[in-house]
Motif scaffolding. Sequence first.
Motif, PDB file in Angstrom:
ATOM      1  N   ALA A 156       0.827  -1.204   0.000  1.00  0.00           N
ATOM      2  CA  ALA A 156       0.000   0.000   0.000  1.00  0.00           C
ATOM      3  C   ALA A 156       0.864   1.258   0.000  1.00  0.00           C
ATOM      4  O   ALA A 156       0.558   2.245  -0.678  1.00  0.00           O
ATOM      5  CB  ALA A 156      -0.938  -0.006   1.204  1.00  0.00           C
ATOM      6  N   SER A 157       1.956   1.217   0.743  1.00  0.00           N
ATOM      7  CA  SER A 157       2.836   2.383   0.841  1.00  0.00           C
ATOM      8  C   SER A 157       3.562   2.648  -0.476  1.00  0.00           C
ATOM      9  O   SER A 157       3.651   3.786  -0.937  1.00  0.00           O
ATOM     10  CB  SER A 157       3.858   2.171   1.963  1.00  0.00           C
ATOM     11  N   VAL A 158       4.081   1.589  -1.089  1.00  0.00           N
ATOM     12  CA  VAL A 158       4.834   1.756  -2.332  1.00  0.00           C
ATOM     13  C   VAL A 158       3.931   2.212  -3.467  1.00  0.00           C
ATOM     14  O   VAL A 158       4.325   3.045  -4.292  1.00  0.00           O
ATOM     15  CB  VAL A 158       5.558   0.440  -2.703  1.00  0.00           C
ATOM     16  N   VAL A 159       2.711   1.697  -3.525  1.00  0.00           N
ATOM     17  CA  VAL A 159       1.767   2.125  -4.565  1.00  0.00           C
ATOM     18  C   VAL A 159       1.524   3.630  -4.468  1.00  0.00           C
ATOM     19  O   VAL A 159       1.542   4.351  -5.480  1.00  0.00           O
ATOM     20  CB  VAL A 159       0.430   1.362  -4.437  1.00  0.00           C
ATOM     21  N   VAL A 160       1.314   4.113  -3.254  1.00  0.00           N
ATOM     22  CA  VAL A 160       1.070   5.541  -3.064  1.00  0.00           C
ATOM     23  C   VAL A 160       2.317   6.353  -3.396  1.00  0.00           C
ATOM     24  O   VAL A 160       2.257   7.363  -4.107  1.00  0.00           O
ATOM     25  CB  VAL A 160       0.629   5.834  -1.615  1.00  0.00           C
ATOM     26  N   LEU A 161       3.456   5.923  -2.880  1.00  0.00           N
ATOM     27  CA  LEU A 161       4.694   6.673  -3.081  1.00  0.00           C
ATOM     28  C   LEU A 161       5.057   6.742  -4.563  1.00  0.00           C
ATOM     29  O   LEU A 161       5.468   7.789  -5.068  1.00  0.00           O
ATOM     30  CB  LEU A 161       5.828   6.018  -2.289  1.00  0.00           C
ATOM     31  N   GLN A 162       4.887   5.631  -5.263  1.00  0.00           N
ATOM     32  CA  GLN A 162       5.191   5.612  -6.690  1.00  0.00           C
ATOM     33  C   GLN A 162       4.301   6.597  -7.447  1.00  0.00           C
ATOM     34  O   GLN A 162       4.743   7.298  -8.352  1.00  0.00           O
ATOM     35  CB  GLN A 162       5.007   4.189  -7.246  1.00  0.00           C
ATOM     36  N   LYS A 163       3.038   6.657  -7.070  1.00  0.00           N
ATOM     37  CA  LYS A 163       2.107   7.564  -7.741  1.00  0.00           C
ATOM     38  C   LYS A 163       2.449   9.021  -7.434  1.00  0.00           C
ATOM     39  O   LYS A 163       2.398   9.884  -8.318  1.00  0.00           O
ATOM     40  CB  LYS A 163       0.673   7.260  -7.311  1.00  0.00           C
ATOM     41  N   ILE A 164       2.825   9.290  -6.197  1.00  0.00           N
ATOM     42  CA  ILE A 164       3.209  10.649  -5.821  1.00  0.00           C
ATOM     43  C   ILE A 164       4.415  11.109  -6.635  1.00  0.00           C
ATOM     44  O   ILE A 164       4.437  12.209  -7.195  1.00  0.00           O
ATOM     45  CB  ILE A 164       3.529  10.727  -4.308  1.00  0.00           C
ATOM     46  N   TYR A 165       5.432  10.257  -6.725  1.00  0.00           N
ATOM     47  CA  TYR A 165       6.640  10.622  -7.468  1.00  0.00           C
ATOM     48  C   TYR A 165       6.379  10.733  -8.961  1.00  0.00           C
ATOM     49  O   TYR A 165       6.936  11.607  -9.636  1.00  0.00           O
ATOM     50  CB  TYR A 165       7.754   9.606  -7.209  1.00  0.00           C
ATOM     51  N   SER A 166       5.530   9.850  -9.497  1.00  0.00           N
ATOM     52  CA  SER A 166       5.287   9.856 -10.932  1.00  0.00           C
ATOM     53  C   SER A 166       4.542  11.108 -11.392  1.00  0.00           C
ATOM     54  O   SER A 166       4.688  11.556 -12.523  1.00  0.00           O
ATOM     55  CB  SER A 166       4.497   8.611 -11.348  1.00  0.00           C
ATOM     56  N   LEU A 167       3.746  11.672 -10.509  1.00  0.00           N
ATOM     57  CA  LEU A 167       2.977  12.860 -10.856  1.00  0.00           C
ATOM     58  C   LEU A 167       3.580  14.149 -10.304  1.00  0.00           C
ATOM     59  O   LEU A 167       3.054  15.233 -10.502  1.00  0.00           O
ATOM     60  CB  LEU A 167       1.541  12.722 -10.343  1.00  0.00           C
ATOM     61  N   GLU A 168       4.714  14.003  -9.614  1.00  0.00           N
ATOM     62  CA  GLU A 168       5.313  15.140  -8.920  1.00  0.00           C
ATOM     63  C   GLU A 168       5.757  16.243  -9.884  1.00  0.00           C
ATOM     64  O   GLU A 168       5.600  17.426  -9.599  1.00  0.00           O
ATOM     65  CB  GLU A 168       6.514  14.661  -8.099  1.00  0.00           C
ATOM     66  N   GLN A 169       6.302  15.843 -11.023  1.00  0.00           N
ATOM     67  CA  GLN A 169       6.874  16.823 -11.933  1.00  0.00           C
ATOM     68  C   GLN A 169       5.804  17.646 -12.654  1.00  0.00           C
ATOM     69  O   GLN A 169       5.960  18.838 -12.867  1.00  0.00           O
ATOM     70  CB  GLN A 169       7.765  16.115 -12.967  1.00  0.00           C
ATOM     71  N   TYR A 170       4.720  16.996 -13.032  1.00  0.00           N
ATOM     72  CA  TYR A 170       3.742  17.675 -13.875  1.00  0.00           C
ATOM     73  C   TYR A 170       2.301  17.562 -13.388  1.00  0.00           C
ATOM     74  O   TYR A 170       1.406  18.173 -13.944  1.00  0.00           O
ATOM     75  CB  TYR A 170       3.797  17.108 -15.294  1.00  0.00           C
ATOM     76  N   GLY A 171       2.090  16.796 -12.339  1.00  0.00           N
ATOM     77  CA  GLY A 171       0.743  16.595 -11.844  1.00  0.00           C
ATOM     78  C   GLY A 171       0.337  17.627 -10.805  1.00  0.00           C
ATOM     79  O   GLY A 171       1.105  18.508 -10.431  1.00  0.00           O
ATOM     80  N   VAL A 176      -3.448  13.569  -8.561  1.00  0.00           N
ATOM     81  CA  VAL A 176      -3.047  12.438  -7.718  1.00  0.00           C
ATOM     82  C   VAL A 176      -4.276  11.839  -7.045  1.00  0.00           C
ATOM     83  O   VAL A 176      -4.456  10.617  -7.023  1.00  0.00           O
ATOM     84  CB  VAL A 176      -2.017  12.877  -6.649  1.00  0.00           C
ATOM     85  N   GLU A 177      -5.133  12.711  -6.498  1.00  0.00           N
ATOM     86  CA  GLU A 177      -6.335  12.230  -5.819  1.00  0.00           C
ATOM     87  C   GLU A 177      -7.260  11.483  -6.773  1.00  0.00           C
ATOM     88  O   GLU A 177      -7.969  10.563  -6.371  1.00  0.00           O
ATOM     89  CB  GLU A 177      -7.059  13.405  -5.170  1.00  0.00           C
ATOM     90  N   ALA A 178      -7.227  11.859  -8.050  1.00  0.00           N
ATOM     91  CA  ALA A 178      -8.068  11.179  -9.036  1.00  0.00           C
ATOM     92  C   ALA A 178      -7.653   9.731  -9.237  1.00  0.00           C
ATOM     93  O   ALA A 178      -8.447   8.901  -9.700  1.00  0.00           O
ATOM     94  CB  ALA A 178      -7.999  11.923 -10.368  1.00  0.00           C
ATOM     95  N   LYS A 179      -6.419   9.413  -8.856  1.00  0.00           N
ATOM     96  CA  LYS A 179      -5.906   8.051  -9.015  1.00  0.00           C
ATOM     97  C   LYS A 179      -6.207   7.170  -7.805  1.00  0.00           C
ATOM     98  O   LYS A 179      -5.921   5.967  -7.823  1.00  0.00           O
ATOM     99  CB  LYS A 179      -4.391   8.099  -9.236  1.00  0.00           C
ATOM    100  N   ILE A 180      -6.779   7.750  -6.750  1.00  0.00           N
ATOM    101  CA  ILE A 180      -7.023   6.995  -5.518  1.00  0.00           C
ATOM    102  C   ILE A 180      -7.899   5.758  -5.750  1.00  0.00           C
ATOM    103  O   ILE A 180      -7.550   4.663  -5.291  1.00  0.00           O
ATOM    104  CB  ILE A 180      -7.621   7.911  -4.431  1.00  0.00           C
ATOM    105  N   PRO A 181      -9.040   5.881  -6.455  1.00  0.00           N
ATOM    106  CA  PRO A 181      -9.878   4.683  -6.658  1.00  0.00           C
ATOM    107  C   PRO A 181      -9.130   3.546  -7.350  1.00  0.00           C
ATOM    108  O   PRO A 181      -9.289   2.370  -6.979  1.00  0.00           O
ATOM    109  CB  PRO A 181     -11.030   5.211  -7.522  1.00  0.00           C
ATOM    110  N   ALA A 182      -8.300   3.874  -8.341  1.00  0.00           N
ATOM    111  CA  ALA A 182      -7.544   2.845  -9.054  1.00  0.00           C
ATOM    112  C   ALA A 182      -6.520   2.182  -8.145  1.00  0.00           C
ATOM    113  O   ALA A 182      -6.315   0.961  -8.204  1.00  0.00           O
ATOM    114  CB  ALA A 182      -6.848   3.457 -10.274  1.00  0.00           C
ATOM    115  N   MET A 183      -5.874   2.976  -7.279  1.00  0.00           N
ATOM    116  CA  MET A 183      -4.892   2.422  -6.351  1.00  0.00           C
ATOM    117  C   MET A 183      -5.558   1.476  -5.366  1.00  0.00           C
ATOM    118  O   MET A 183      -5.064   0.361  -5.106  1.00  0.00           O
ATOM    119  CB  MET A 183      -4.171   3.559  -5.608  1.00  0.00           C
ATOM    120  N   ILE A 184      -6.673   1.908  -4.801  1.00  0.00           N
ATOM    121  CA  ILE A 184      -7.376   1.079  -3.823  1.00  0.00           C
ATOM    122  C   ILE A 184      -7.898  -0.195  -4.475  1.00  0.00           C
ATOM    123  O   ILE A 184      -7.766  -1.295  -3.914  1.00  0.00           O
ATOM    124  CB  ILE A 184      -8.529   1.871  -3.175  1.00  0.00           C
ATOM    125  N   ASP A 185      -8.474  -0.061  -5.662  1.00  0.00           N
ATOM    126  CA  ASP A 185      -9.002  -1.228  -6.369  1.00  0.00           C
ATOM    127  C   ASP A 185      -7.891  -2.235  -6.661  1.00  0.00           C
ATOM    128  O   ASP A 185      -8.068  -3.445  -6.473  1.00  0.00           O
ATOM    129  CB  ASP A 185      -9.661  -0.791  -7.676  1.00  0.00           C
TER     130      ASP A 185
END
Length: 200
Positions: A156-171, A176-185
């Motif tokens: 759970a931690s790595v999924v969130v951290l990876q998403k935060i870093y991947s969107l950090e530059q341009y997101g 990021v919050e829009a990706k929450i349902p996909a991460m949880i699913d």
Amino acid sequence: MRHEKVDVIFQAAVQVFAESGFDQAKMDDIAQAAGVAKGTIYYHFKSKEELFVGLMNEGMKRLIDCARRSIAVHDSPAEQLKALLHAHVHFFIQNEKLAKLVLNEAFGTKERQQQFRAKIREYLNLIQEILQKGMETGEFQLEHPQETASAVFGAASVVVLQKIYSLEQYGTQASVEAKIPAMIDSLQRVFFSGLTNHKT
């Protein structure tokens, strides 16, 4: 009741530690970010080390409290685990900088992490309790609840951290919050396919 300045110091410390790292972070910078005198920080914390440990423990305490509130409304271990995953992802997405600090320290090896790791263990115990209860009710089928609890936390931690870093530059925070349902699913599908014989 904790002094309100401590909360202000913690907020500033999260910013500075996240940007500079522990070794490069300076108490002067934290004081400036908090809008307080450096002596005020030393009044509450004897050292940068003590401030950092206090910050990490506070972050984990808030995560644990968030998870406990989420699972309290459910009786089924399966629903409790879903609620915990939901709380975990939401908490770290809403506290991005804290998430980076907590997760970097969770997998580190320095001595200052000993107290912090006790707080991690408290959270892992909460997850393990859910898993063991599920084993007792027959909802979960597993042999190693302690190791599985660590896997839940880690994944759970790595999924969130990876998403935060991947969107950090341009997101943005919204993207990021829009990706929450996909991460949880995704997390639910991974764990429940292994813990149970039925789909969620």
